[in-house]
Design a protein around this motif. Structure first.
Motif, PDB file in Angstrom:
ATOM      1  N   GLY A  33      28.364  54.529  39.617  1.00  0.00           N
ATOM      2  CA  GLY A  33      29.369  53.891  38.786  1.00  0.00           C
ATOM      3  C   GLY A  33      30.106  52.810  39.549  1.00  0.00           C
ATOM      4  N   GLN A  34      30.637  51.842  38.814  1.00  0.00           N
ATOM      5  CA  GLN A  34      31.396  50.752  39.429  1.00  0.00           C
ATOM      6  C   GLN A  34      32.474  50.276  38.462  1.00  0.00           C
ATOM      7  OE1 GLN A  34      29.545  47.769  42.089  1.00  0.00           O
ATOM      8  NE2 GLN A  34      30.090  46.260  40.533  1.00  0.00           N
ATOM      9  N   VAL A  35      33.630  49.933  39.020  1.00  0.00           N
ATOM     10  CA  VAL A  35      34.769  49.465  38.220  1.00  0.00           C
ATOM     11  C   VAL A  35      35.283  48.163  38.805  1.00  0.00           C
ATOM     12  CG1 VAL A  35      37.118  49.966  37.464  1.00  0.00           C
ATOM     13  CG2 VAL A  35      35.436  51.804  37.563  1.00  0.00           C
ATOM     14  N   ASP A  36      35.531  47.182  37.930  1.00  0.00           N
ATOM     15  CA  ASP A  36      36.202  45.937  38.309  1.00  0.00           C
ATOM     16  C   ASP A  36      37.614  45.971  37.729  1.00  0.00           C
ATOM     17  OD1 ASP A  36      33.795  45.070  39.379  1.00  0.00           O
ATOM     18  OD2 ASP A  36      33.201  43.996  37.574  1.00  0.00           O
ATOM     19  N   TRP A  37      38.594  45.913  38.602  1.00  0.00           N
ATOM     20  CA  TRP A  37      39.996  45.931  38.172  1.00  0.00           C
ATOM     21  C   TRP A  37      40.617  44.577  38.487  1.00  0.00           C
ATOM     22  CZ3 TRP A  37      44.448  48.484  41.357  1.00  0.00           C
ATOM     23  CH2 TRP A  37      45.654  48.286  40.689  1.00  0.00           C
ATOM     24  N   ARG A  38      40.936  43.846  37.436  1.00  0.00           N
ATOM     25  CA  ARG A  38      41.600  42.556  37.593  1.00  0.00           C
ATOM     26  C   ARG A  38      43.103  42.805  37.732  1.00  0.00           C
ATOM     27  NH1 ARG A  38      37.179  41.345  34.495  1.00  0.00           N
ATOM     28  NH2 ARG A  38      38.140  42.137  32.598  1.00  0.00           N
ATOM     29  N   VAL A  39      43.518  42.877  38.971  1.00  0.00           N
ATOM     30  CA  VAL A  39      44.919  43.181  39.257  1.00  0.00           C
ATOM     31  C   VAL A  39      45.810  42.051  38.736  1.00  0.00           C
ATOM     32  CG1 VAL A  39      46.574  43.750  41.064  1.00  0.00           C
ATOM     33  CG2 VAL A  39      44.190  44.464  41.289  1.00  0.00           C
ATOM     34  N   THR A  40      45.381  40.823  38.965  1.00  0.00           N
ATOM     35  CA  THR A  40      46.039  39.637  38.415  1.00  0.00           C
ATOM     36  C   THR A  40      44.943  38.704  37.918  1.00  0.00           C
ATOM     37  OG1 THR A  40      46.020  38.319  40.449  1.00  0.00           O
ATOM     38  CG2 THR A  40      47.832  39.894  40.190  1.00  0.00           C
ATOM     39  N   ASP A  41      45.352  37.551  37.425  1.00  0.00           N
ATOM     40  CA  ASP A  41      44.360  36.581  36.969  1.00  0.00           C
ATOM     41  C   ASP A  41      43.476  36.103  38.110  1.00  0.00           C
ATOM     42  OD1 ASP A  41      45.298  36.768  34.426  1.00  0.00           O
ATOM     43  OD2 ASP A  41      46.567  34.971  34.544  1.00  0.00           O
ATOM     44  N   ARG A  42      43.942  36.244  39.340  1.00  0.00           N
ATOM     45  CA  ARG A  42      43.190  35.730  40.481  1.00  0.00           C
ATOM     46  C   ARG A  42      42.643  36.822  41.400  1.00  0.00           C
ATOM     47  NH1 ARG A  42      43.556  30.336  41.084  1.00  0.00           N
ATOM     48  NH2 ARG A  42      45.236  29.212  40.012  1.00  0.00           N
ATOM     49  N   PHE A  43      43.218  37.998  41.356  1.00  0.00           N
ATOM     50  CA  PHE A  43      42.872  39.041  42.311  1.00  0.00           C
ATOM     51  C   PHE A  43      42.129  40.167  41.594  1.00  0.00           C
ATOM     52  CE2 PHE A  43      44.508  42.771  44.993  1.00  0.00           C
ATOM     53  CZ  PHE A  43      43.451  42.649  45.898  1.00  0.00           C
TER      54      PHE A  43
END
Length: 899
Positions: free
Chosen positions: A474-484
């Motif tokens: 499994g893999q998760v992408d977490w967009r903490v901010t618009d850039r990070f």
């Protein structure tokens, strides 16, 4: 149908697929890849990946994976012994293909399907969309056997608009290549097909003394596809493929002929090797043949559930290979033909669910199952002239010659004759049978056709090797901010291997126990022999034993009873003291007999993971920091050579990679670049090295590789595209490798061995981690000898000619710094490869819309000569070597048409 893409052809790599815009403002078009198993542009993907488009591969006349490395500096591809023995290495890390039990460290995938053997992926590229080379461990998403990286091939899908493309190539060495693809609808907007086929034939680069040609090309490939689009949420793609390779490859002429071998060649009437692998000739009396049949079926189904998409990829592959090779690479019948057979059936099933995009989170999860049933067979018997060759070659050693003379043997008598005489004389007197020996062992019986006789050796080895594996990831992408963005993934893997060996070795010489012989052998006189064979002289036994009398008298001894132990004076006889180094250091012990080849089973479990921190500084600059682990399971050796070190199985291999990357565009999108700085550590690296009598298999402690990778594409004008890149490995060494291989198992004098501190450990025997006594080298802290620097530079210039015509000029150059071609780092000229610079180029004319083109091309235009690989010659006494020479300059004319 998507027609010929002028933009995609202009780019050298898929960092930049080509140009868009106007003549006043040329821009670079960024390609889309699936290195993270979802579509992203190369700049968005936070991994080190190079992609080469199918159009670029076609323009560059890249016909197999070995040519691909000229456009991907971190990728090297070796080809040895047979057409299918290709080994992929990324950042200098990869696994040899000679032992089928050792699986690759670079995973190969075709349209998402894992390919168990790299040799199954080398046939001609058909309707290729792109090749992605993903560097560093990729075990989280790709799974099996990817601790060094991934090479992923993506073919073009069927299209719902009719179209066809064809290509005809003719070239020097009578090259003929024909390829075609046709696609179109079967049911409008619902069902489409694509059919591909190619034939690739070429005469050989190397001519044998009997007129046969080696290193030729004779292969065909076919592929059929169906694409179903429900018009709603479901699509399905079914692929069937088949291929055949029937080639005489690969010749390995002598690159160094030792005086001992030269003497034997002359005495036996063999064709004396030139010692120059690049003169286009070789001299063997046996075959160099490889035949491979492959076929496979796969089905990919995608269903969109709204919030997420389910993907299922099911595949079945069959691979069957026959190899017959003249193992001694001479016109002598020294080694019989090495015949190998390999057959495997592989089934894979992958299920993935992936989000369709969200505000703050994207996710993916999946299951993977793999089952492989492998059968491998090998036989390498001794030839009728091996004993004669070994006698002559070893007779030049002063110690061997002195002992032979002392025994009354004639000129040209060497190690086999001495063993036949000494042990045969003891057989005649009954030592160990009629009379006891100090150790209580019986003296071995000389075989009827003598030591190293025809038909002895590796009679047969057969292995059944079944692998079953499954994993969850499994893999998760977490967009903490618009850039990070933070990306994190885990994979749990479990794999079981069942191993059933059946090994038959008939090698009485290799079975000799030098220590026991030193204790038990006697040097009887003729009178003593007669006592065991009453009867009137002359006695055949007495005549045989009489050979020993000069040796005894020379040592000041006297006739003695074979039942009585040696006196100190007799024990000091060189005839006795020389036996141990004579046998152990002869270099003629090819097989270890009575080794414990027993069935086994092992299960490996692993948790791999990765975390990536990505930051977009602007629309034109992205950076990432990643930490990832890689994994390859352990297994069993499918080679009787492993008995020499007692390493019948090997442990799992793991990788830790820390990487910092920068990707961006500049000059108003006229330049795109990618930079990666990495620190990669492989623990228990699975390796095998050829050391003259066979392959040395082991886990090589810990390897540390640190380097810098740079790639860039620049479009200074609408008509000119420049692309280049390099890989600089500023550290590449064994951090720990206590029982590494010595250059050869022989202790006889070799250039670069005596007096070289690197090989000090090789001058005496040691006991390894398995309790086996042999010659091992401590390579801890030693550089691995791989190229420190590799790079490439390409230029593509187009010029409209009017009337819808266009001129295309393309130039390529690639560079590889010096390296050592021997895994044991042998310090000999044959292994020290100088830096290599290759130049390729083409000039073409065709329609601006790509409807047709005519291309005049050339590869290796400067006719650079180098070695693809070098190894110690099989069955030799001195340090002779054979080498696989580079391909010479090739050129040709290609006509393409698209409809």
């Amino acid at each position: 149908m998507k027609r010929f893409s002028r933009a995609a052809v202009l780019g050298a790599t898929a960092l930049a697929a080509g140009l868009v815009g106007t003549a006043a403002q040329a821009q670079v078009e960024i390609i889309t890849v699936t290195a993270q198993k979802r579509e992203q542009t190369l700049l968005e993907a936070p991994v080190a990946v190079t992609a080469v488009t199918g159009e670029t591969i076609s323009e560059a006349q890249i016909r197999d994976a070995a040519d691909l490395q000229t456009l991907v500096p971190s990728l090297t591809v070796g080809e040895f012994a047979a057409s299918t023995n290709q080994t992929f290495n990324i950042r200098s890390l990869g696994s040899s293909s000679f032992n089928p039990g050792v699986e690759p460290s670079v995973g190969v995938f075709i349209d998402g399907v894992y390919v168990p053997r790299q040799g199954a992926s080398i046939n001609d590229f058909l309707s290729l969309e792109r090749v992605e080379v993903i560097r560093g461990p990729q075990s989280t998403l790709f799974g099996r056997n990817t601790p060094a990286g991934v090479v992923s091939f993506h073919t073009r899908q069927p299209e719902f608009e009719f179209g066809a493309e064809g290509e005809v190539t003719v070239g020097n060495y009578n090259a003929r290549v024909v390829g075609a693809t046709v696609t179109g609808p079967l049911v409008a907007d619902q069902l489409a097909f694509r059919l591909d086929g190619s034939i690739n034939q070429r005469d050989g680069f190397i001519t044998n003394v009997d007129g046969r040609e080696f290193n030729n090309r004779d292969r065909w490939s076919a592929r059929g596809q169906l694409l179903w689009d429900s018009g709603g949420a479901t699509t399905a793609r079914i692929i069937a493929s088949a291929g055949n390779i029937d080639e005489n490859c690969c010749a390995a002429p002598f690159s160094n002929v030792a005086p001992s071998e030269l003497f034997a060649f002359n005495q036996l009437g063999a064709v004396v090797p030139s010692g120059d692998p690049h003169d286009g000739t070789t001299a063997i009396n046996g075959p160099l043949a490889t035949q491979v049949d492959t076929w496979g079926l796969s089905a990919e189904i995608n269903h969109d559930f709204g919030g997420f998409t389910l993907t299922s990829i099911t595949a079945y592959q069959n691979y069957e290979e026959d190899q017959v090779i003249d193992a001694d690479f001479t016109t002598l019948d020294a080694a019989g033909a090495r015949q190998q057979y390999q057959d495997y059936n592989a089934f894979t099933q992958e299920f993935r669910i992936a989000s369709n995009g969200g505000e703050n989170f994207d996710w993916m999860a999946g299951l993977f199952y793999y089952n492989n049933e492998l059968t491998f067979q090998n036989e390498t018997p001794y030839g009728s002239q091996l004993a004669a060759f070994a006698n002559l070659a070893s007779s030049l050693d002063p110690s061997v010659a002195a002992l032979a003379a002392g025994l009354g043997l004639g000129a040209g008598s060497g190690i086999p004759a001495i063993m036949n005489t000494i042990i045969g004389g003891n057989n005649a007197t009954g030592v160990g049978t009629l009379a006891p020996t100090p150790s209580g062992n019986a003296i071995p019986i000389v075989p009827a056709n003598g030591y190293l006789g025809a038909g002895q050796g590796l009679v047969n080895e057969t292995y059944n090797y079944d692998t079953e594996a499954w994993s969850a990831f499994g893999q998760v992408d977490w967009r903490v901010t618009d850039r990070f963005t933070i990306t994190a993934g885990l994979r749990y893997s479990r794999e079981t291997k069942d191993y059933t060996p059946n090994v038959t070795i008939n090698d009485p010489f290799s079975q000799l126990d030098a220590v026991a012989l030193g204790q038990d052998l006697r040097l009887p006189s003729a009178a003593t022999c007669l006592a065991f064979n009453p009867g009137p002289p002359p006695s055949p036994i007495g005549d045989t034993c009489a050979f020993f009398v000069p040796a005894i008298l020379a040592a000041g001894g006297a006739p003695f009873n074979p039942a009585v132990p040696l006196t100190p004076a007799q024990a000091a006889n060189p005839a006795i003291n020389f036996l141990l180094p004579l046998i152990e250091g002869s270099g003629l012990q090819f097989n270890v007999v009575n080794a414990p080849f027993t069935p086994g089973s092992r299960t490996d479990e692993n948790v791999s993971g990765s975390i990536i921190f990505g930051y977009d500084w602007s629309d034109t600059l992205n950076t990432y920091l990643s930490v990832g682990t890689g994994y390859k399971p352990g297994g069993f050796s499918l080679s009787s050579n492993s008995a020499a070190t007692g390493l019948f199985q090997f442990e799992e291999e793991t990788t830790l990679n820390i990487e910092v990357g920068v990707k961006g565009t500049a000059f108003d999108n006229r330049m795109v670049y990618a930079i990666a700085l990495f620190d990669q550590t492989n623990k228990d690296f699975q390796t095998e090295v050829f050391v003259g009598g066979g392959f040395y298999l082991d886990n090589a402690g810990e390897i540390s590789v640190r380097g810098l990778e740079v790639e860039a594409t620049l479009a200074p004008t609408q008509n000119l595209v420049l692309a280049g890149g390099f890989t600089w490995l500023f550290q590449n060494r064994y951090e720990s490798y206590e029982f590494g291989p010595c250059p050869r198992t022989s202790s006889l004098t070799e250039p670069g061995l005596a007096g070289n501190p690197l090989f000090a450990d090789c001058l005496a025997t040691r006991v390894n981690q398995n309790g086996f006594t042999g010659r091992f080298n401590d390579l801890s802290g030693v550089d691995r000898g791989s190229p420190e620097f590799t790079g490439f530079l390409t230029a593509m210039y187009t010029q409209p000619l009017g009337n819808g015509l266009e001129l295309r000029l393309r130039g390529e150059t690639s560079y590889v710094s010096s390296q050592n071609l021997n895994g044991a780092l042998a310090a000999m000229p044959s292994f020290e490869q100088d830096a290599i610079t290759l130049v390729n180029g083409s000039v073409g004319i065709g329609a601006e819309d790509g409807a047709w083109s005519l291309q005049l091309w050339g590869r290796n235009l400067t006719d650079e000569t180098y070695y693809r690989g070098t190894f110690f010659s099989v069955g030799t006494i001195g340090p002779s070597t054979n080498s696989y020479p580079s391909n010479p300059r090739t050129y040709g004319l290609t006509l393409r048409a698209r409809f």
